[in-house]
Scaffold this active site. Structure first.
Site, short mmCIF file in Angstrom:
data_model
loop_
_atom_site.label_atom_id
_atom_site.label_comp_id
_atom_site.label_asym_id
_atom_site.label_seq_id
_atom_site.Cartn_x
_atom_site.Cartn_y
_atom_site.Cartn_z
N HIS A 34 55.58 57.35 -5.05
CA HIS A 34 55.49 58.39 -4.02
C HIS A 34 55.43 57.76 -2.63
CE1 HIS A 34 53.84 61.68 -1.59
NE2 HIS A 34 54.37 62.48 -2.49
N GLU A 86 62.60 63.27 -2.31
CA GLU A 86 61.66 63.76 -1.30
C GLU A 86 61.90 63.01 0.01
OE1 GLU A 86 57.70 65.22 -3.52
OE2 GLU A 86 57.81 63.06 -3.32
#
Length: 255
Positions: A102, A176
């Site tokens: 992430h 993302e």
């Protein structure tokens, strides 16, 4: 040659570190109430709580089809790695998915493409589905330049992961854009579709399923605009309200 059939759709949410123990378990129980609705035959659903509540969450979700995920895992199964969490133990605790790479992990803890790939390989080795977050850090105002820059930055992120996992292992790529995380609006739909279409080509020829999600301020109405490029959505704070999560599930399942 006809186009290959698209993978089954999927929606998931990460709770990050926003909830305390009881709030997390309450949320997971709320998700359990969504299982079995009309969309259930058409999409997969997952939730990623914190490590401490993994086993309790697994017990809650045991009678359901909802998949449990973990927010990270180390690249070794056992050893002198104080503070790390073994992918073997994550699987034994009941998780099926592990989120890796992430943007927050990369920015705050210095994780690199190489580290994310090593962790993805360890996850697959232990029967977990690696959910690897990828995305460009900067955003160009000119659309064509933005797409090209995103593909250039994301390609090595994807290739390193695919090289580290077996060809027949399932992989989830969460696109993302870093600049879209926590923003007022998700990335422009054309941008998402153009980037994810190119990223999907990198996984062409794999025997294992490769699904691509979009994350980054996603919410109601997002999926319909980008369905041409992605297989589902990876949700954040918006979906920490179960009612909001249900809206998105119904949209993705019915689109």
């Amino acid at each position: 040659m006809p186009p290959l059939p698209r993978p089954r759709r999927i929606v998931g949410v990460s709770l990050k570190m926003y909830f305390d123990l009881q709030s997390t378990l309450s949320y997971v129980r709320g998700m359990l109430q969504l299982d079995g609705d009309a969309w259930n035959a058409r999409i997969d659903l997952f939730v990623i709580p914190d490590f401490v509540t993994l086993m309790a969450s697994a017990d809650i979700l045991q009678p359901s089809s909802i998949m449990l995920g973990a927010q990270d895992a180390f690249w070794e199964d056992k050893g002198p790695y104080t503070g790390e969490v073994s992918p073997l133990v994550v699987r034994q605790a009941g998780a099926k998915i592990v989120e890796l790479g992430h943007a927050e992990r990369r920015a705050m803890f210095g994780e690199t493409d190489e580290i994310a790939a090593k962790k993805a390989g360890a996850a697959a080795r232990n029967g977990l589905i690696p959910l690897v977050c990828i995305g460009e850090r900067t955003h160009h105002s000119i659309a064509s330049a933005a797409v090209g820059a995103a593909i250039q930055e994301c390609t090595p992120q994807v290739n390193s992961v695919l090289a580290a996992v077996p060809d027949d292992a399932e992989v989830i790529l969460a696109y993302e854009p870093v600049w879209a995380i926590g923003a007022a609006q998700p990335a422009d739909p054309d941008h998402v579709v153009n980037v994810t279409k190119e990223l999907r080509k990198l996984a062409a020829g794999r025997s294992g399923v490769t699904r691509i999600l979009y994350g980054g301020s996603a919410g109601p109405g997002t999926f319909a605009k980008i369905a041409e490029g992605v297989d589902g959505l990876f949700l954040g704070r918006f979906a920490h309200d179960i009612h909001n999560l249900k809206k998105v599930i119904e949209e993705v399942g019915g689109a």
